[in-house]
Design a protein around this motif. Structure first.
Motif, PDB file in Angstrom:
ATOM      1  N   THR A  32       0.888  -1.026   0.146  1.00 27.70           N
ATOM      2  CA  THR A  32       0.286   0.088   0.336  1.00 27.70           C
ATOM      3  C   THR A  32       1.170   0.994  -0.240  1.00 27.70           C
ATOM      4  O   THR A  32       1.634   1.309   1.056  1.00 27.70           O
ATOM      5  N   PRO A  33       0.129   1.880  -0.590  1.00 28.87           N
ATOM      6  CA  PRO A  33       0.798   3.110  -0.856  1.00 28.87           C
ATOM      7  C   PRO A  33       1.338   4.231   0.302  1.00 28.87           C
ATOM      8  O   PRO A  33       0.073   4.560   1.566  1.00 28.87           O
ATOM      9  N   ARG A  34       1.844   5.196   0.454  1.00 33.46           N
ATOM     10  CA  ARG A  34       2.413   5.795   1.723  1.00 33.46           C
ATOM     11  C   ARG A  34       2.038   6.954   1.932  1.00 33.46           C
ATOM     12  O   ARG A  34       2.891   7.617   0.868  1.00 33.46           O
ATOM     13  N   GLY A  35       1.995   8.043   2.014  1.00 39.61           N
ATOM     14  CA  GLY A  35       1.810   9.929   2.181  1.00 39.61           C
ATOM     15  C   GLY A  35       3.367  10.269   2.971  1.00 39.61           C
ATOM     16  O   GLY A  35       4.045   9.705   4.160  1.00 39.61           O
ATOM     17  N   ILE A  36       3.159  11.719   3.405  1.00 44.09           N
ATOM     18  CA  ILE A  36       4.264  12.145   3.534  1.00 44.09           C
ATOM     19  C   ILE A  36       4.356  11.379   5.383  1.00 44.09           C
ATOM     20  O   ILE A  36       5.828  11.584   5.721  1.00 44.09           O
ATOM     21  N   LEU A  49      -3.060  -2.084  -1.604  1.00 48.37           N
ATOM     22  CA  LEU A  49      -2.572  -3.073  -2.396  1.00 48.37           C
ATOM     23  C   LEU A  49      -2.464  -1.907  -3.258  1.00 48.37           C
ATOM     24  O   LEU A  49      -2.254  -2.810  -4.383  1.00 48.37           O
ATOM     25  N   ALA A  50      -2.037  -1.252  -4.003  1.00 44.94           N
ATOM     26  CA  ALA A  50      -1.737  -0.173  -4.682  1.00 44.94           C
ATOM     27  C   ALA A  50      -0.340  -0.100  -5.302  1.00 44.94           C
ATOM     28  O   ALA A  50      -0.733  -0.004  -6.351  1.00 44.94           O
ATOM     29  N   ASN A  97       1.348  -3.778  -7.172  1.00 41.96           N
ATOM     30  CA  ASN A  97      -0.103  -3.769  -7.279  1.00 41.96           C
ATOM     31  C   ASN A  97      -0.510  -5.109  -7.503  1.00 41.96           C
ATOM     32  O   ASN A  97      -0.540  -5.479  -8.444  1.00 41.96           O
ATOM     33  N   ILE A  98      -1.338  -5.170  -6.036  1.00 45.62           N
ATOM     34  CA  ILE A  98      -2.261  -6.030  -6.566  1.00 45.62           C
ATOM     35  C   ILE A  98      -3.609  -6.284  -5.786  1.00 45.62           C
ATOM     36  O   ILE A  98      -4.173  -7.171  -5.643  1.00 45.62           O
ATOM     37  N   THR A  99      -4.029  -5.037  -6.832  1.00 43.42           N
ATOM     38  CA  THR A  99      -5.549  -5.602  -6.449  1.00 43.42           C
ATOM     39  C   THR A  99      -5.941  -6.397  -8.049  1.00 43.42           C
ATOM     40  O   THR A  99      -5.244  -6.455  -9.309  1.00 43.42           O
ATOM     41  N   PRO A 100      -7.048  -5.698  -8.150  1.00 42.61           N
ATOM     42  CA  PRO A 100      -8.092  -7.287  -9.620  1.00 42.61           C
ATOM     43  C   PRO A 100      -7.691  -5.805 -10.579  1.00 42.61           C
ATOM     44  O   PRO A 100      -7.414  -6.725 -11.475  1.00 42.61           O
ATOM     45  N   VAL A 143     -10.601  -7.156  -2.812  1.00 42.12           N
ATOM     46  CA  VAL A 143     -10.195  -5.618  -3.073  1.00 42.12           C
ATOM     47  C   VAL A 143     -10.530  -4.473  -3.747  1.00 42.12           C
ATOM     48  O   VAL A 143     -10.645  -5.545  -5.478  1.00 42.12           O
ATOM     49  N   ALA A 144     -10.895  -3.479  -3.314  1.00 40.76           N
ATOM     50  CA  ALA A 144     -11.062  -2.618  -4.215  1.00 40.76           C
ATOM     51  C   ALA A 144     -10.057  -1.747  -5.163  1.00 40.76           C
ATOM     52  O   ALA A 144      -9.144  -2.308  -5.322  1.00 40.76           O
ATOM     53  N   PRO A 145     -10.606  -2.619  -7.012  1.00 39.87           N
ATOM     54  CA  PRO A 145      -9.320  -2.386  -7.490  1.00 39.87           C
ATOM     55  C   PRO A 145      -9.460  -1.085  -7.713  1.00 39.87           C
ATOM     56  O   PRO A 145      -9.357  -0.031  -7.407  1.00 39.87           O
TER      57      PRO A 145
END
Length: 298
Positions: A209-213, A223-224, A237-240, A294-296
């Protein structure tokens, strides 16, 4: 009047400081939640592999049986500095051999040390906080069977402001994850099991999952994928939206490390696969089923 205003300002600052100190205090888990639970080391071994404890806490370059010696020492580069995994072997001085169930629970599920200090969120307690009390008790029993190491834990290599841990309490309040990310009411039993394995024990979101500052995962892009924390390469990215493998292909990958195109897992993911390969087939299938819910995110 000026003197009164000065004293009022000083008082307000002191009150604000006291409130801030109180709300950022390390909050521990009520030990009563573990009362009456019988430990099962065999189940604890499965929790250990699902949680990837050895992958981070074994010595650098350890192989085969040496991976069970959790002497620590691996370094993890991040934008905030270098975190070094500590010794969590059964050594009573340099490891956690003297820890009770509540002490382990506070560390793993609350991010609080036995001395009452916050642990940095590089240790994935923000995911582990969803661990069931029984799994924690079983994990404690399994860890007690592992070899001891007298290797001292090494300090993290962090810039000056981040060496003060009290601010982590504010981070927990602002960004700590509570509840499920995928919270659809119609999840099947297998999908719920996969959710537990992926969101809690396997802490997949910590890397994918990407992270912010602030370093907090952006759960809106769960999970993008994104830049690797080390600054080298990207986590996929492991989303659909990006992972179009079938449930069977995902489960096979978590078993063998081979993709449908006959590529293979590398880096830390190879250790994740080695851990998941030790779990029952039903658990790998459950994670695969969960990933389809998981949401794509493109």
């Amino acid at each position: 009047m000026m003197g009164s205003a000065r004293y009022a300002l000083i008082g307000a600052v002191l009150v604000a400081g006291a409130v801030g100190w109180w709300v950022t205090r390390p909050v521990q888990i009520n030990p009563a939640v573990f009362a009456g639970l019988s430990p099962d080391p065999a189940r604890g071994e499965a929790v250990y592999h699902a949680a990837g404890c050895g992958s981070c806490h074994m010595a650098p370059g350890a192989a085969e049986e040496a991976r069970l010696v959790l002497s620590g020492g691996q370094q993890f580069e991040t934008p905030f500095g270098v975190f070094v995994a500590p010794n969590i072997s059964t050594d009573p001085v340099h490891g956690i051999g003297g820890w009770t169930v509540p002490m382990l629970a506070n560390a793993v599920m609350a991010g609080v040390s036995p001395e009452g200090a916050h642990y940095y969120p590089a240790f994935p307690w923000d995911s582990y906080r969803g661990m069931t009390p029984q799994d924690l008790v079983d994990l404690h029993a399994w860890l007690a069977t592992l070899p001891a190491s007298a290797a001292p834990s090494l300090p993290h290599e962090l810039p000056w402001p981040l060496q003060f841990r009290r601010g982590i309490g504010a981070w927990k309040l602002a960004f700590g994850r509570l509840g499920w990310v995928v919270d659809a009411p119609d999840l099947t039993e297998a999908e719920r099991r996969g959710r537990y394995l992926a969101e809690v024990l396997g802490h997949c979101g910590e890397c994918h999952t990407p992270r912010g500052i602030t370093g907090a995962p952006d759960t809106g892009r769960w999970l993008a994928g994104g830049p690797d924390a080390s600054g080298k390469g990207r986590v996929p990215n492991i989303t659909p939206a990006a992972l179009d493998w079938s449930v069977e292909e995902i489960a096979a990958y978590l078993t063998t490390g081979f993709t449908p195109d006959y590529d293979s897992a590398g880096g830390h993911m190879a250790l994740v696969v080695a851990n998941f390969a030790r779990l029952p087939d039903s658990d790998r299938a459950a994670v695969a089923a969960y990933l389809k819910r998981v949401a794509p995110v493109k």
